[in-house]
Motif scaffolding. Structure first.
Motif, PDB file in Angstrom:
ATOM      1  N   ARG A  31      46.486  -5.165 -11.040  1.00 21.51           N
ATOM      2  CA  ARG A  31      45.965  -6.621  -9.963  1.00 21.51           C
ATOM      3  C   ARG A  31      45.761  -6.437  -8.742  1.00 21.51           C
ATOM      4  O   ARG A  31      45.876  -5.260  -7.841  1.00 21.51           O
ATOM      5  N   CYS A  55      56.892 -10.365  -5.873  1.00 24.44           N
ATOM      6  CA  CYS A  55      55.928 -10.026  -5.519  1.00 24.44           C
ATOM      7  C   CYS A  55      55.141  -8.059  -6.658  1.00 24.44           C
ATOM      8  O   CYS A  55      54.238  -7.895  -6.545  1.00 24.44           O
ATOM      9  N   ILE A  60      48.715  -6.677  -4.703  1.00 23.83           N
ATOM     10  CA  ILE A  60      48.135  -7.753  -4.882  1.00 23.83           C
ATOM     11  C   ILE A  60      48.775  -7.583  -2.855  1.00 23.83           C
ATOM     12  O   ILE A  60      48.276  -7.363  -2.285  1.00 23.83           O
ATOM     13  N   ASP A  77      61.237  -9.078  -4.409  1.00 18.95           N
ATOM     14  CA  ASP A  77      61.117  -8.896  -5.446  1.00 18.95           C
ATOM     15  C   ASP A  77      62.443  -8.913  -5.864  1.00 18.95           C
ATOM     16  O   ASP A  77      63.204  -7.973  -5.394  1.00 18.95           O
ATOM     17  N   VAL A  78      63.762  -9.828  -7.295  1.00 22.66           N
ATOM     18  CA  VAL A  78      64.556  -9.241  -7.608  1.00 22.66           C
ATOM     19  C   VAL A  78      64.672  -8.036  -8.227  1.00 22.66           C
ATOM     20  O   VAL A  78      66.172  -7.549  -8.347  1.00 22.66           O
ATOM     21  N   ALA A  79      63.635  -7.322  -8.241  1.00 18.57           N
ATOM     22  CA  ALA A  79      63.767  -5.720  -9.045  1.00 18.57           C
ATOM     23  C   ALA A  79      63.307  -4.777  -7.671  1.00 18.57           C
ATOM     24  O   ALA A  79      62.846  -4.918  -8.119  1.00 18.57           O
ATOM     25  N   LEU A 123      54.944 -16.095 -11.249  1.00 20.76           N
ATOM     26  CA  LEU A 123      56.545 -15.603 -10.528  1.00 20.76           C
ATOM     27  C   LEU A 123      57.003 -17.332 -11.572  1.00 20.76           C
ATOM     28  O   LEU A 123      57.921 -17.636 -12.153  1.00 20.76           O
TER      29      LEU A 123
HETATM   30  C1  LIG Z   1      55.263 -11.215 -13.756  1.00 24.26           C
HETATM   31  S1  LIG Z   1      55.877 -10.054 -12.419  1.00 24.26           S
HETATM   32  C2  LIG Z   1      54.348 -10.533 -11.290  1.00 24.26           C
HETATM   33  C3  LIG Z   1      54.450  -9.382 -10.153  1.00 24.26           C
HETATM   34  C4  LIG Z   1      53.197  -9.897  -9.208  1.00 24.26           C
HETATM   35  N1  LIG Z   1      53.322 -11.589  -8.553  1.00 24.26           N
HETATM   36  C5  LIG Z   1      51.941  -9.157 -10.208  1.00 24.26           C
HETATM   37  O1  LIG Z   1      51.506 -10.980 -10.261  1.00 24.26           O
HETATM   38  O2  LIG Z   1      51.466  -8.760  -9.999  1.00 24.26           O
HETATM   39  C6  LIG Z   1      57.012 -11.408 -11.572  1.00 24.26           C
HETATM   40  C7  LIG Z   1      57.505 -10.846 -10.996  1.00 24.26           C
HETATM   41  O3  LIG Z   1      58.375 -11.568 -10.557  1.00 24.26           O
HETATM   42  C8  LIG Z   1      60.285 -10.862 -10.282  1.00 24.26           C
HETATM   43  N2  LIG Z   1      60.978 -11.936 -10.257  1.00 24.26           N
HETATM   44  C9  LIG Z   1      61.674 -12.744 -12.082  1.00 24.26           C
HETATM   45  N3  LIG Z   1      62.419 -13.495 -10.770  1.00 24.26           N
HETATM   46  C10 LIG Z   1      63.021 -13.787  -9.569  1.00 24.26           C
HETATM   47  C11 LIG Z   1      63.253 -13.834  -9.039  1.00 24.26           C
HETATM   48  N4  LIG Z   1      64.681 -15.223  -9.619  1.00 24.26           N
HETATM   49  N5  LIG Z   1      63.139 -13.471  -7.604  1.00 24.26           N
HETATM   50  C12 LIG Z   1      62.090 -13.182  -7.399  1.00 24.26           C
HETATM   51  N6  LIG Z   1      61.620 -12.035  -7.985  1.00 24.26           N
HETATM   52  C13 LIG Z   1      61.642 -12.328  -9.161  1.00 24.26           C
HETATM   53  C14 LIG Z   1      60.579  -9.720 -11.378  1.00 24.26           C
HETATM   54  O4  LIG Z   1      60.945  -8.895 -11.421  1.00 24.26           O
HETATM   55  C15 LIG Z   1      58.780 -10.086 -12.022  1.00 24.26           C
HETATM   56  O5  LIG Z   1      58.304  -8.320 -10.340  1.00 24.26           O
END
Ligand SMILES: C[S@@+](CC[C@H](N)C(=O)[O-])C[C@H]1O[C@@H](n2cnc3c(N)ncnc32)[C@H](O)[C@@H]1O
Length: 282
Positions: A31, A55, A60, A77-79, A123
């Protein structure tokens, strides 16, 4: 009962349905700010401090950093596992004004009024309480700051050639997603969610993803079919599907094979609505 309602009833805390397997993270890493944040770029200016919530691998985020330089961009990001990719990309592309920090969207590790802009891409559709995430984003936004969010509307997916197994795969996928506390049709709720979270002025738009027409090939549609084939057999999807009796193992393997075959069809085309919303904090 729709998949969304069933999910809401089932869970208060969301499990991130996609997971962070290399195939999933590779899709996110393809992306860019120019495509996925095109709706938000006109609202950014050099000098705006920006936060990208959820993120992922940060492609992005790094693009957004160019739009607001020399101000700082923070990707959260949580991960932790995906953040290292963002750090590597920033080093490779010599982008000095971006950093990545582990943290939860529900309790952002930042003071109130500390950002001029907040961005969040796909997200909200994965958290149990998207309004709580938006309220937290509003807390860290300065008065007059701007937020941009973009989420899918899974039920708007169109697929060609028609294949009942592909339809079933998409339905099963959304069912697990909702069962996990997520919101496959979050896109259509974005205006409502932003308004209920205190953003009184909200502008919305929509675009599409997965259609592979931009580069003259079916690559986007192929990626969709391949990813669905791959994900359906992963334990975090296959487990709840089989345990809930929505499909048995043999059906899942057949459906996954159909998705893989569909992805190789020269006419393969799929598109899905992505809803975009910009809100202002005042
Ligand atoms: C579908 S991915 C999208 C990543 C990025 N925004 C993109 O569009 O390429 C969703 C992301 O949200 C993170 N995530 C999920 N729950 C979260 C939370 N409660 N707090 C922070 N990050 C979170 C996941 O680890 C993941 O990396």
């Amino acid at each position: 009962m729709g998949s969304e309602q069933a999910g809401t009833a089932a869970k208060q805390t969301a499990t991130y349905t996609y997971g962070h397997t290399p195939a999933v993270v590779a899709v996110h890493a393809a992306r860019s700010a120019t495509r996925e944040a095109a709706f938000f770029l006109p609202h950014l200016q050099p000098g705006m401090r920006l936060l990208d919530v959820g993120c992922g691998p940060g492609t992005i985020t790094v693009g957004l950093a160019a739009a607001v330089a020399p101000a700082e961009v923070v990707g959260v990001d949580v991960a932790e596992s995906v953040l290292e990719q963002g750090r590597s990309l920033a080093r490779e592309e010599h982008v000095p004004n971006v950093r990545f920090q582990q943290g939860s969207a529900l309790t952002l590790p930042f003071e109130a009024d500390s950002f001029d802009a907040v961005f969040s891409h796909t997200l909200l559709e994965h958290v149990a309480d998207p309004a709580a995430v938006l309220r937290e984003a509003r807390r860290v936004l300065r008065p007059g700051g701007v937020i941009g969010v973009r989420d899918c509307d899974w039920e708007s997916g169109i697929f060609w050639p028609a294949d009942p197994d592909l339809d079933l795969a998409a339905q099963l996928y959304a069912r697990v997603w909702a069962h996990n506390g997520g919101h496959p049709t979050c896109g259509r709720r974005l205006r409502a969610l932003l308004q209920e979270s205190g953003f009184r002025r909200v502008a919305t738009s929509a675009s599409f993803r997965w259609d592979g027409s931009q580069d003259g090939s079916a690559s986007g549609s192929r990626a969709f079919g391949e990813l669905l084939a791959h994900r359906l057999l992963l334990p975090n999807l296959a487990g709840p599907i089989v345990e809930s009796g929505w499909a048995d193992d043999a059906t899942l393997r057949r459906v996954s094979g159909s998705c893989a075959r569909w992805s190789q069809h020269p006419d393969a085309l799929c598109a899905m609505t992505m809803v975009e919303a910009v809100g202002w904090s005042d």
